[in-house]
Motif scaffolding. Structure first.
Motif, short mmCIF file in Angstrom:
data_model
loop_
_atom_site.label_atom_id
_atom_site.label_comp_id
_atom_site.label_asym_id
_atom_site.label_seq_id
_atom_site.Cartn_x
_atom_site.Cartn_y
_atom_site.Cartn_z
N GLN A 6 0.63 -1.24 -0.09
CA GLN A 6 -0.01 -0.17 0.27
C GLN A 6 0.91 1.08 0.09
O GLN A 6 0.69 2.03 -0.66
N GLN A 7 1.61 1.56 0.87
CA GLN A 7 3.34 2.20 0.53
C GLN A 7 3.23 2.34 -0.66
O GLN A 7 3.43 3.68 -0.95
N LEU A 8 4.16 1.75 -1.18
CA LEU A 8 4.55 1.59 -2.92
C LEU A 8 3.54 2.22 -3.77
O LEU A 8 3.48 2.96 -4.63
N LEU A 9 1.91 2.09 -3.79
CA LEU A 9 0.99 1.96 -4.51
C LEU A 9 0.66 3.44 -4.35
O LEU A 9 0.82 4.64 -4.87
N ASP A 10 1.05 4.09 -2.85
CA ASP A 10 0.86 5.61 -2.59
C ASP A 10 2.06 6.08 -3.03
O ASP A 10 1.13 7.33 -3.39
N ALA A 11 2.64 5.79 -2.93
CA ALA A 11 4.04 6.60 -2.93
C ALA A 11 3.95 6.65 -5.13
O ALA A 11 4.12 7.33 -5.40
N TYR A 12 3.82 5.54 -5.65
CA TYR A 12 3.49 5.40 -6.97
C TYR A 12 2.51 6.98 -7.17
O TYR A 12 2.62 7.59 -8.76
N LYS A 13 0.83 6.80 -6.57
CA LYS A 13 0.17 7.76 -7.10
C LYS A 13 0.43 9.27 -7.09
O LYS A 13 0.34 10.18 -7.62
N CYS A 71 5.73 20.98 -3.51
CA CYS A 71 3.69 20.40 -3.22
C CYS A 71 2.96 19.83 -3.24
O CYS A 71 2.67 19.49 -2.22
N ILE A 72 2.74 18.79 -3.91
CA ILE A 72 2.07 17.69 -4.44
C ILE A 72 2.60 16.61 -3.57
O ILE A 72 2.09 16.15 -2.60
N ALA A 73 3.90 16.16 -3.46
CA ALA A 73 4.47 15.42 -2.16
C ALA A 73 4.41 15.60 -0.88
O ALA A 73 3.55 15.17 0.11
N LYS A 74 3.73 17.50 -0.18
CA LYS A 74 3.17 17.47 0.67
C LYS A 74 2.01 17.67 0.84
O LYS A 74 1.47 17.80 2.13
N GLY A 75 1.24 17.44 -0.21
CA GLY A 75 -0.28 17.19 0.41
C GLY A 75 -0.95 18.19 -0.49
O GLY A 75 -2.04 18.71 0.18
N CYS A 76 -0.55 19.56 -1.30
CA CYS A 76 -1.38 20.61 -1.43
C CYS A 76 -2.15 20.09 -2.57
O CYS A 76 -1.89 19.40 -3.19
N ASP A 77 -3.88 20.73 -2.17
CA ASP A 77 -4.29 20.78 -3.75
C ASP A 77 -3.99 20.54 -5.13
O ASP A 77 -3.53 21.71 -5.46
N ILE A 78 -4.05 19.82 -5.81
CA ILE A 78 -3.74 19.74 -7.20
C ILE A 78 -4.33 21.00 -7.81
O ILE A 78 -4.14 21.50 -9.10
N GLU A 79 -6.05 20.85 -7.56
CA GLU A 79 -6.45 22.06 -8.99
C GLU A 79 -6.39 23.35 -8.05
O GLU A 79 -6.27 24.05 -8.52
N LYS A 80 -5.85 23.60 -6.95
CA LYS A 80 -5.78 25.14 -5.81
C LYS A 80 -4.51 25.41 -6.84
O LYS A 80 -4.33 26.57 -7.07
N VAL A 210 12.42 5.80 -5.43
CA VAL A 210 11.66 6.17 -4.44
C VAL A 210 12.50 5.67 -2.53
O VAL A 210 11.83 6.39 -1.91
N GLU A 211 12.24 4.36 -3.40
CA GLU A 211 11.99 3.84 -1.58
C GLU A 211 13.58 3.71 -0.67
O GLU A 211 13.71 3.71 0.01
N ALA A 212 15.06 3.85 -2.06
CA ALA A 212 15.88 4.32 -1.16
C ALA A 212 15.92 5.78 -0.49
O ALA A 212 16.08 6.11 0.26
N GLU A 281 -1.72 -3.52 -14.90
CA GLU A 281 -2.97 -2.33 -14.84
C GLU A 281 -3.19 -1.73 -13.44
O GLU A 281 -3.64 -0.75 -13.97
N GLU A 282 -2.98 -2.48 -12.09
CA GLU A 282 -2.77 -1.23 -11.39
C GLU A 282 -2.48 0.14 -11.22
O GLU A 282 -3.21 1.15 -11.03
N LEU A 283 -0.89 -0.23 -11.76
CA LEU A 283 -0.45 0.92 -11.98
C LEU A 283 -0.71 1.98 -13.49
O LEU A 283 -0.54 3.00 -13.55
#
Length: 320
Positions: A6-13, A71-80, A210-212, A281-283
């Motif tokens: 799940q953490q890997l999926l979150d990182a890829y997202k 910005c995106i990695a820190k959680g800023c709203d993408i639309e804003k 990203v994992e390193a 397919e997941e990615l």
């Protein structure tokens, strides 16, 4: 693996959203509808993602002129964020900051910065606050290889060591300060060794993994939270586009550019590394959602209202 699926999926997202955001802006800039300069982060997604996975909204980061990925990695709203880049009133800074000055204090994002090397002095202010309040927070600055040569960066590192602040200096070495090679412009040829000379531990990491990046960042951030003082990380990656949008990009041949995209793409390297853990397919579904989010953000930004001219002098100074 140190990260769960799940953490890997979150990182890829996160990386996929950064890539979709930057690739779309690469196209949108050609329309002439975006005011100001744009500097794209494509190719360096794993650095911001791996670092910020270890941070909370109570931690603060300071960015660079190439700040969308942070910005995106820190959680800023993408639309804003998109509203802001298009100069619209509902942007994160009410359309007054644009690409190079996006900030969002609610998520701990102190702002992109048009001053080369301008982030570290701001970050150590946040780190000093965290130490004074003893709240377990940390400050993280992102600085390019060109910015690593600035005198105020040296002062910030020295102050962080003298005061033993919970401060992490992340140097994103993409090999080029604008069009000048770091191998030429960095005295001593080693950014991390120079940081270590100020009296803090300094490390190197593959900025396409990203994992390193996550593992190393976790170690130094946890140490800083527990009173262990500052540290520096030199993360190497390669940006895909020119220094800014409109840069003729003549310092690389088309063959070099193709090779870079083929061999140093953090998203493709992620797919290869975790092929036995996460299906294509997941990615693909994550990539599709990221593109749709960015497409919708552009559409809504174009339809959004402009700032009212009567508010031109608001948000200029803070009144205490």
């Amino acid at each position: 693996m140190s990260l769960s699926k799940q953490q890997l999926l979150d990182a890829y997202k996160t990386m996929s959203e950064i890539r979709a955001f930057e690739d779309r802006l690469h196209k949108e800039n050609l329309t002439g509808d975006i005011p100001g300069f744009i500097h794209l982060y494509a190719g360096e997604e794993a650095i911001a993602t791996g670092v910020c996975m270890n941070l909370t909204n109570d931690d603060y980061i300071a960015s660079t002129h190439r700040g969308h990925g942070h910005c995106i990695a820190k959680g800023c709203d993408i639309e804003k964020m998109m509203f802001e880049i298009f100069g619209r009133a509902d942007g994160l800074c009410h359309g007054k900051g644009g690409s190079m000055h996006i900030a969002d204090l609610a998520t701990g994002m102190l702002g992109a910065n048009g001053i080369v090397g301008g982030g570290p002095p701001l970050m150590i202010g946040a780190a000093l606050t965290a130490k004074t309040l003893n709240n377990g927070g940390v400050g993280v600055s992102f600085t390019g290889d060109g910015g690593s040569n600035q005198g105020l960066v040296f002062e910030a590192m020295n102050m962080a060591v003298v005061l033993q602040l919970p401060a992490i200096f992340v140097f994103e070495n993409n090999g080029l300060g604008e069009a000048t090679g770091a191998s030429y412009a960095v005295g001593g040829r080693d950014i991390s060794a120079r940081a270590e000379a100020f009296g803090m531990p300094a490390y190197k990491v593959d900025g396409t993994d990203v994992e390193a990046v996550y593992d190393l960042s976790k170690k130094v951030i946890e140490k800083a939270r527990n009173g262990g003082g500052p540290a520096a990380i030199e993360a190497s990656a390669t940006r895909f586009y020119g220094h800014f949008e409109g840069d003729p990009y003549l310092f690389r041949t088309p063959e070099q550019h193709k090779k870079i995209k083929g061999e140093t793409d953090p998203l493709q390297l992620f797919r290869s590394k975790y092929a036995k853990t996460i299906s294509a397919e997941e990615l693909d579904a994550i990539d599709k959602n990221a593109k749709e989010l960015v497409d919708t953000s552009v559409k809504n930004a174009r339809a959004a209202k402009w700032p009212d001219p009567s508010e031109v002098d608001t948000d200029v100074y803070v009144s205490y």
